[in-house]
Design a protein around this motif. Structure first.
Motif, PDB file in Angstrom:
ATOM      1  N   ARG A 102       0.834  -1.202   0.000  1.00  0.00           N
ATOM      2  CA  ARG A 102       0.000   0.000   0.000  1.00  0.00           C
ATOM      3  C   ARG A 102       0.875   1.261   0.000  1.00  0.00           C
ATOM      4  NH1 ARG A 102      -4.007   2.205   4.720  1.00  0.00           N
ATOM      5  NH2 ARG A 102      -5.256   3.601   3.422  1.00  0.00           N
ATOM      6  N   ALA A 103       1.953   1.248   0.799  1.00  0.00           N
ATOM      7  CA  ALA A 103       2.850   2.402   0.844  1.00  0.00           C
ATOM      8  C   ALA A 103       3.520   2.622  -0.515  1.00  0.00           C
ATOM      9  CB  ALA A 103       3.899   2.201   1.934  1.00  0.00           C
ATOM     10  N   PHE A 104       3.955   1.550  -1.140  1.00  0.00           N
ATOM     11  CA  PHE A 104       4.585   1.676  -2.460  1.00  0.00           C
ATOM     12  C   PHE A 104       3.608   2.219  -3.486  1.00  0.00           C
ATOM     13  CE2 PHE A 104       4.875  -0.299  -6.668  1.00  0.00           C
ATOM     14  CZ  PHE A 104       6.017   0.367  -7.136  1.00  0.00           C
ATOM     15  N   GLU A 105       2.390   1.701  -3.509  1.00  0.00           N
ATOM     16  CA  GLU A 105       1.413   2.151  -4.502  1.00  0.00           C
ATOM     17  C   GLU A 105       1.144   3.645  -4.350  1.00  0.00           C
ATOM     18  OE1 GLU A 105      -2.082   3.484  -6.327  1.00  0.00           O
ATOM     19  OE2 GLU A 105      -1.926   3.308  -4.134  1.00  0.00           O
ATOM     20  N   ALA A 106       1.001   4.111  -3.109  1.00  0.00           N
ATOM     21  CA  ALA A 106       0.744   5.536  -2.887  1.00  0.00           C
ATOM     22  C   ALA A 106       1.932   6.369  -3.335  1.00  0.00           C
ATOM     23  CB  ALA A 106       0.423   5.781  -1.418  1.00  0.00           C
TER      24      ALA A 106
ATOM     25  N   ALA B 151       2.938  10.512  -0.224  1.00  0.00           N
ATOM     26  CA  ALA B 151       2.325   9.251   0.190  1.00  0.00           C
ATOM     27  C   ALA B 151       2.086   9.233   1.688  1.00  0.00           C
ATOM     28  CB  ALA B 151       3.214   8.081  -0.223  1.00  0.00           C
ATOM     29  N   GLY B 152       3.036   9.764   2.457  1.00  0.00           N
ATOM     30  CA  GLY B 152       2.871   9.819   3.902  1.00  0.00           C
ATOM     31  C   GLY B 152       1.685  10.671   4.305  1.00  0.00           C
ATOM     32  N   GLU B 153       1.497  11.802   3.613  1.00  0.00           N
ATOM     33  CA  GLU B 153       0.361  12.670   3.925  1.00  0.00           C
ATOM     34  C   GLU B 153      -0.958  11.960   3.648  1.00  0.00           C
ATOM     35  OE1 GLU B 153       1.008  16.193   1.647  1.00  0.00           O
ATOM     36  OE2 GLU B 153       2.753  16.822   2.843  1.00  0.00           O
ATOM     37  N   GLU B 154      -1.017  11.216   2.558  1.00  0.00           N
ATOM     38  CA  GLU B 154      -2.250  10.490   2.255  1.00  0.00           C
ATOM     39  C   GLU B 154      -2.518   9.386   3.265  1.00  0.00           C
ATOM     40  OE1 GLU B 154      -3.742   9.370  -1.865  1.00  0.00           O
ATOM     41  OE2 GLU B 154      -2.992   7.432  -1.180  1.00  0.00           O
ATOM     42  N   LEU B 155      -1.459   8.697   3.678  1.00  0.00           N
ATOM     43  CA  LEU B 155      -1.604   7.547   4.579  1.00  0.00           C
ATOM     44  C   LEU B 155      -1.532   7.936   6.051  1.00  0.00           C
ATOM     45  CD1 LEU B 155       0.657   5.032   2.618  1.00  0.00           C
ATOM     46  CD2 LEU B 155      -1.842   5.179   2.594  1.00  0.00           C
ATOM     47  N   HIS B 156      -1.300   9.243   6.318  1.00  0.00           N
ATOM     48  CA  HIS B 156      -1.219   9.750   7.690  1.00  0.00           C
ATOM     49  C   HIS B 156      -0.062   9.121   8.479  1.00  0.00           C
ATOM     50  CE1 HIS B 156      -5.044  11.669   6.865  1.00  0.00           C
ATOM     51  NE2 HIS B 156      -5.559  10.495   6.550  1.00  0.00           N
ATOM     52  N   VAL B 157       1.070   8.983   7.803  1.00  0.00           N
ATOM     53  CA  VAL B 157       2.307   8.525   8.447  1.00  0.00           C
ATOM     54  C   VAL B 157       3.425   9.434   7.947  1.00  0.00           C
ATOM     55  CG1 VAL B 157       1.519   6.136   8.662  1.00  0.00           C
ATOM     56  CG2 VAL B 157       2.806   6.839   6.633  1.00  0.00           C
ATOM     57  N   SER B 158       4.609   9.279   8.508  1.00  0.00           N
ATOM     58  CA  SER B 158       5.730  10.098   8.085  1.00  0.00           C
ATOM     59  C   SER B 158       6.314   9.596   6.760  1.00  0.00           C
ATOM     60  CB  SER B 158       6.823  10.091   9.158  1.00  0.00           C
ATOM     61  OG  SER B 158       7.398   8.800   9.238  1.00  0.00           O
ATOM     62  N   ALA B 159       7.047  10.489   6.090  1.00  0.00           N
ATOM     63  CA  ALA B 159       7.729  10.080   4.863  1.00  0.00           C
ATOM     64  C   ALA B 159       8.743   8.986   5.157  1.00  0.00           C
ATOM     65  CB  ALA B 159       8.418  11.290   4.228  1.00  0.00           C
ATOM     66  N   GLY B 160       9.380   9.067   6.332  1.00  0.00           N
ATOM     67  CA  GLY B 160      10.341   8.035   6.713  1.00  0.00           C
ATOM     68  C   GLY B 160       9.698   6.674   6.859  1.00  0.00           C
ATOM     69  N   ALA B 161       8.460   6.645   7.374  1.00  0.00           N
ATOM     70  CA  ALA B 161       7.758   5.368   7.522  1.00  0.00           C
ATOM     71  C   ALA B 161       7.434   4.774   6.148  1.00  0.00           C
ATOM     72  CB  ALA B 161       6.479   5.567   8.324  1.00  0.00           C
ATOM     73  N   VAL B 162       7.055   5.620   5.197  1.00  0.00           N
ATOM     74  CA  VAL B 162       6.797   5.139   3.839  1.00  0.00           C
ATOM     75  C   VAL B 162       8.080   4.590   3.232  1.00  0.00           C
ATOM     76  CG1 VAL B 162       6.106   5.811   1.510  1.00  0.00           C
ATOM     77  CG2 VAL B 162       4.851   6.704   3.477  1.00  0.00           C
ATOM     78  N   ALA B 163       9.174   5.330   3.389  1.00  0.00           N
ATOM     79  CA  ALA B 163      10.458   4.881   2.841  1.00  0.00           C
ATOM     80  C   ALA B 163      10.862   3.535   3.425  1.00  0.00           C
ATOM     81  CB  ALA B 163      11.537   5.930   3.117  1.00  0.00           C
ATOM     82  N   HIS B 164      10.640   3.342   4.727  1.00  0.00           N
ATOM     83  CA  HIS B 164      10.990   2.082   5.379  1.00  0.00           C
ATOM     84  C   HIS B 164      10.150   0.935   4.822  1.00  0.00           C
ATOM     85  CE1 HIS B 164      12.258  -0.668   8.506  1.00  0.00           C
ATOM     86  NE2 HIS B 164      10.985  -0.918   8.785  1.00  0.00           N
TER      87      HIS B 164
END
Length: 310
Positions: A12-16, A26-39
């Protein structure tokens, strides 16, 4: 059968990130940090054994493998969302989720819910007040009422109501102004103004309304309010004359808190539309609600037409 699937939160993080062009968005859409998406993207790359993004000094871009993976994922995720929503609704057949703009919810829909319960006691209403574009599948919305011009691709859309603007005031204000007979006479009285932000293109405010009836209005320092409901409240307490779309004033007119000062009314550039997915009315509760609300809207427009001058 055993399915060897990648970690779904990472998918899901990759698709966003692929769709939005970066980890921050992607982090803003998923309500997490950019670092969390990168991880999470790194986890997916490790599971796949192939890089999906090329990391650059000023952001990231998809690799060839990343583009292919993103393109293949989107229809799969859409299909998963659709079948999941269908399964969820099987245990929730009585609930009809409806969203509309706050002013229509509070001033038009809510006063009518008693009649809906009398007609259809089997329906459990879930009413949401919102302004943003509707994502029917992800938000679990069955029906949306939105103000616009259309068209609405991929949706079943019916015109629910026209938007007609009338001048209204309190009964006491009207009684104290017996010489107010024509739109030009309004220039001698306090006109209550809406100052909506963000502004709606081509919205009907006093200058346009008066111009429609041949009256030049230069504007002046008169009372103004940030929301229509405040403007109408000021009118109901005798502070001046307001203009508003008739769906928002119907109950106040019926109760006598507000009265039409003049028979003149102007049609706005937008219409209220009843929107739903093409398959939504396969559910009897949704079909019953749509039929009922269309009937209510026809009754509202018939009341507004009586004695009006356009």
């Amino acid at each position: 059968m055993h399915y060897r699937l990648p970690p779904l939160p990472a998918v899901r993080a990759f698709e966003a990130a692929a769709r939005l062009g970066g980890f921050q968005a992607a982090g803003e859409e998923l309500h997490v940090s950019a670092g969390a998406v990168a991880h999470q993207v790194k986890q997916l790359e490790a599971w796949l054994g192939v890089p999906l993004f090329q990391r650059l000094a000023r952001g990231v871009v998809l690799t060839g493998a990343g583009r292919q993976y993103a393109q293949a994922l989107r229809p799969l995720l859409n299909g998963l969302a659709e079948v999941s929503e269908a399964a969820r609704r099987q245990g929730d057949e009585r609930v009809v989720t409806v969203t509309s703009v706050p002013s229509l919810v509070s001033r038009w829909l809510l006063p009518r819910l008693g009649r809906l319960r009398e007609r259809h006691p089997e329906i459990d209403m879930r009413l949401l007040a919102s302004l943003h574009p509707v994502d029917f599948l992800n938000e679990g919305v069955d029906v949306a009422i939105r103000l616009g011009t259309g068209p609405y691709p991929g949706l079943k859309a019916d015109v629910l109501m026209e938007e007609w603007f009338s001048a209204v005031c309190s009964p006491a204000f009207k009684a104290a102004a017996p010489d107010l007979k024509e739109p030009a006479d309004l220039l001698r009285y306090p006109l209550l103004h809406d100052e909506l932000e963000p502004r709606i293109p081509d919205e009907i405010l006093w200058p346009r309304w008066l111009q429609h009836f041949g009256v030049r209005y230069a504007g002046s320092n008169r009372p103004s309010f940030s929301h229509t409901y405040l403007t109408l409240e000021a009118a109901a307490t005798g502070q001046g004359v307001a203009i508003a779309a008739e769906p928002f004033i119907e109950e106040d007119l019926r109760s006598g808190r507000l009265v039409r000062l003049l028979p003149h009314r102007m049609r706005g550039p937008y219409r209220f539309h009843l929107l739903r997915l093409p398959e939504a009315e396969a559910r009897p509760a949704v079909k019953a609600f749509c039929d009922w609300v269309m009937e209510e809207a026809r009754g509202s427009e018939a009341e507004g037409v009586a004695g009006a001058t356009v």
